[in-house]
Design an enzyme around this catalytic site. Structure first.
Site, PDB file in Angstrom:
ATOM      1  N   ASP A  86       0.032   0.080  10.596  1.00 12.41           N
ATOM      2  CA  ASP A  86       0.393  -1.203  11.204  1.00 12.41           C
ATOM      3  C   ASP A  86       1.723  -1.721  10.682  1.00 12.41           C
ATOM      4  O   ASP A  86       2.239  -2.710  11.188  1.00 12.41           O
ATOM      5  CB  ASP A  86      -0.710  -2.236  10.967  1.00 12.41           C
ATOM      6  N   LYS A 144      -6.745  -5.641  11.418  1.00 13.60           N
ATOM      7  CA  LYS A 144      -7.366  -4.325  11.246  1.00 13.60           C
ATOM      8  C   LYS A 144      -8.275  -3.976  12.417  1.00 13.60           C
ATOM      9  O   LYS A 144      -8.367  -2.801  12.811  1.00 13.60           O
ATOM     10  CB  LYS A 144      -8.160  -4.296   9.935  1.00 13.60           C
ATOM     11  N   ASP A 170     -10.659   2.746   3.956  1.00 14.00           N
ATOM     12  CA  ASP A 170      -9.416   2.056   3.609  1.00 14.00           C
ATOM     13  C   ASP A 170      -8.435   3.070   3.042  1.00 14.00           C
ATOM     14  O   ASP A 170      -8.829   4.116   2.508  1.00 14.00           O
ATOM     15  CB  ASP A 170      -9.682   0.954   2.584  1.00 14.00           C
ATOM     16  N   GLU A 188       0.859  -1.182   0.000  1.00 16.61           N
ATOM     17  CA  GLU A 188       0.000   0.000   0.000  1.00 16.61           C
ATOM     18  C   GLU A 188       0.904   1.244   0.000  1.00 16.61           C
ATOM     19  O   GLU A 188       1.242   1.765   1.060  1.00 16.61           O
ATOM     20  CB  GLU A 188      -0.918  -0.004   1.220  1.00 16.61           C
ATOM     21  N   ASP A 217     -15.531  -6.461  10.125  1.00 14.65           N
ATOM     22  CA  ASP A 217     -16.532  -5.436   9.867  1.00 14.65           C
ATOM     23  C   ASP A 217     -17.956  -6.010   9.893  1.00 14.65           C
ATOM     24  O   ASP A 217     -18.840  -5.480  10.558  1.00 14.65           O
ATOM     25  CB  ASP A 217     -16.255  -4.750   8.529  1.00 14.65           C
TER      26      ASP A 217
END
Length: 626
Positions: A51, A191, A215, A22, A355
């Site tokens: 993280d 997460k 996100d 990412e 989620d």
């Protein structure tokens, strides 16, 4: 003016985990897009959870904080949409208001920032001369790495500081970097753990009554989104019932015919609007505005509307440096020990789709949710651009869904597929044929009504088949191993980085198989080759075995086999016709051919053995009755 005074404080949570998968340049564009919301800056705070504990991500956010002094006033002055600078500058060449000099200046500042970040990423470190400019880099001097480091909390823009203003003197929103503590011998709960650490840290800084989580690749596409959702939360009659407002997850890089079925168009255009009338939609992990108290475990009670505004918990006399040190405790890996965090408080632990199960638990406490799908998409992200990424993503989702299915909150539905093992001439053919035709006719209709194309529907049908034979299979294996205590599930991140050549093939709607040997591709290749072989032998039997009449008991299977072959044509092309780097790896093709030949030889041998046995029995009967 009174309306502005009543607006609640909003905390925005952005989660990232790996600067290589990412890239920081993507992360900061998401951060800048939400920092520039059309919302009072003093009531807006943005938190980034890293993280990966990477100094590269910290450096990128530090540069974004500096650039925001120019970007935010530019956006508000020229009503910029969208407010992700990378997307905006890619779509425009002038500001639209005739002020080309200002547009060029801001564009130049953005390019300079982007180049600095990309150079640091290529080096794999932040240059020493840059580290000397900010004390926050000292956190990495102890040799911290992504899996073993102390808590890091850095307030890059202090929203209470009168000096935190843009170039026009207006207040900037609060901006905070957080890397929760990681230790190899402590579970970090992926997460969900990051989100819960953000809930605690933010409660000691801005304590927003509303929490938006996105996100790291889902930039804000509409600056009005945060104001729009306040119409739900602040509704005088029903607002106090709402726990969260969920936007659909949409992407800005989906091809015309959606080669990988990423848009899930019927889900967001048909299913979710239907669920909206029955308590509200699921929480899908991004693009969701939460009421803080419902996310923190409070049960709903039909009392008068509670004041949403809340307020900054930081004392005006509290030094930011001292506050950062105290906040580290809230982000430590031992803080949650012997507490209800991850169970009754915050996002739930123990499931890859934290989620979904969190949203279900919130609804079980009496709250309702809202599905909001405006004409201008609220958020846009990056869809997977290779088949391997698609399989990995759906493996994670299906693994979590299977765990929910096997849990005490399971709802058994839609498990028994329509059978096709019947004769066409039989009367039983009619109800089965009707169910089959009606199902797929309705599927096509829903897709077209939702704005999809016939080819897009066909692509989605193919991807559904691929997911069932790869993602779901490996998700079942991993879940079984976890439940048996043999192995623990790991959270696999879908890469946001794509090779330029692979991107070109994606734009041309060619499925990307390229890479090394993959078990998922091997299974896919074996099944598709087996379908092709069965179709060839079936047609041979029809042509040379007495026509359709003699093969009538298996005609439906032959038709279904033909449909499967048609669906999998891109797989055959990848195995035998394509020569580009995205073709099926040769090792996969060779292995699948060998295995399919072995399977067919065994089946033919068994068939011949069965035929010989039948002939022997028949000859025996003939001799007996003679």
């Amino acid at each position: 003016m009174g309306y502005e005074d009543e607006l609640p404080i909003v905390d925005v949570f952005i989660c990232t985990a790996d600067p290589l998968i990412e890239p920081p340049s993507i992360v900061i564009n998401t951060a800048l897009s939400v920092m520039a919301y059309d919302y009072p800056s003093e009531k807006l705070a943005v938190y980034l959870s890293d993280d990966g504990g990477s100094e590269l991500t910290f450096y990128a956010l530090l540069e974004a904080a500096r650039f925001s002094r120019h970007w935010i006033p530019f956006c508000k002055k020229h009503h910029v949409e969208p407010r992700s600078p990378a997307v905006y500058f890619a779509e425009t060449t002038v500001s639209g208001d005739g002020d080309d000099d200002e547009w060029s200046m801001v564009k130049r500042l953005y390019d300079e920032m982007e180049n600095l970040i990309e150079e640091a990423v290529k080096l794999g470190r932040v240059p020493e001369e840059i580290k000397e400019q900010h004390g926050g880099f000292s956190e990495w001097r102890s040799g911290a790495n992504s899996r073993d480091h102390q808590s890091i909390v850095q307030i890059l823009i202090d929203g209470r500081d009168p000096k935190s203003v843009d170039i026009e003197g207006s207040q900037l929103p609060t901006l905070v970097y957080m890397a929760r503590e990681k230790r190899p011998n402590h579970p970090h709960n992926f997460k969900a753990g990051a989100m819960n650490a953000l809930i605690r840290v933010s409660s000691a800084i801005s304590d927003g009554a509303i929490i938006l989580n996105v996100d790291c690749d889902m930039y804000s596409n509409s600056s009005k989104s945060v104001r729009d959702v306040m119409c739900f939360f602040m509704d005088e009659e029903k607002g106090h019932e709402i726990a969260y407002v969920q936007f659909p997850q949409k992407f800005n890089n989906v091809t015309k015919n959606d080669i990988y079925g990423s848009s899930m168009i019927t889900t967001y255009e048909v299913d979710f609007p239907g669920i909206d009338g029955n308590g509200g939609p699921l929480y899908i992990g991004t693009g969701c505005f939460h009421r803080r108290e419902s996310l923190c475990g409070k049960k709903f009670n039909d009392s008068p509307k509670v004041e949403l505004k809340r307020g900054l918990n930081m004392s005006p006399n509290d030094n930011a440096l001292n506050l950062q040190e105290r906040l580290k405790v809230l982000a430590s890996c031992t803080y949650e020990a012997n507490t209800q965090w991850g169970n009754e408080v915050g996002l739930k632990y123990g499931c890859p789709v934290e989620d979904v199960i969190t949203g279900l638990s919130i609804q079980c406490r009496g709250w309702k949710s809202v599905y909001y799908n405006p004409k201008r998409d609220g958020f846009l992200g990056i869809a997977p651009t290779t088949l391997a990424q698609v399989i990995l993503q759906h493996k994670r989702w299906s693994e979590g869904d299977l765990q929910i299915f096997l849990s005490s909150v399971s709802i058994i539905d839609n498990l028994i597929p329509t059978g096709c093992n019947f004769q066409v001439s039989s009367a039983w053919c009619i109800p089965f044929a009707y169910a089959f035709i009606a199902k797929y006719a309705n599927s096509v209709f829903e897709s077209l009504q939702s704005g999809d194309t016939i080819r897009g529907w066909w692509n989605e049908t193919r991807i559904t088949l691929i997911k069932r034979t790869t993602s779901y299979l490996f998700a079942t294996i991993d879940t079984t191993l976890k439940l048996s205590g043999i192995d623990n599930s790991s959270f696999a991140i879908t890469s946001k980085v794509t090779d330029p050549e692979a991107s070109e093939r994606y734009e041309s709607e060619l499925i990307e198989f390229g890479g090394s040997f993959s078990p998922s591709f091997a299974i896919l290749a074996i099944l598709t080759l087996h379908h092709l072989a069965c179709l060839v032998f079936g047609l041979k039997s029809v042509v040379f075995g007495g026509g359709v009449g003699g093969f009538e008991p298996f005609l439906m299977q032959l038709i279904m086999c033909g449909v499967l072959v048609g669906l999998n044509m891109p797989v055959y092309e990848g195995m035998f016709l394509r020569k580009d780097k995205g073709a099926m790896p040769g090792s996969v093709t060779l292995t699948s051919i060998v295995l399919v030949v072995m399977i067919l030889r065994r089946r033919l041998r068994d068939m011949k053995t069965g035929e010989l046995r039948a002939l022997t029995i028949m000859n025996g009967f003939r001799k007996l009755f003679k």
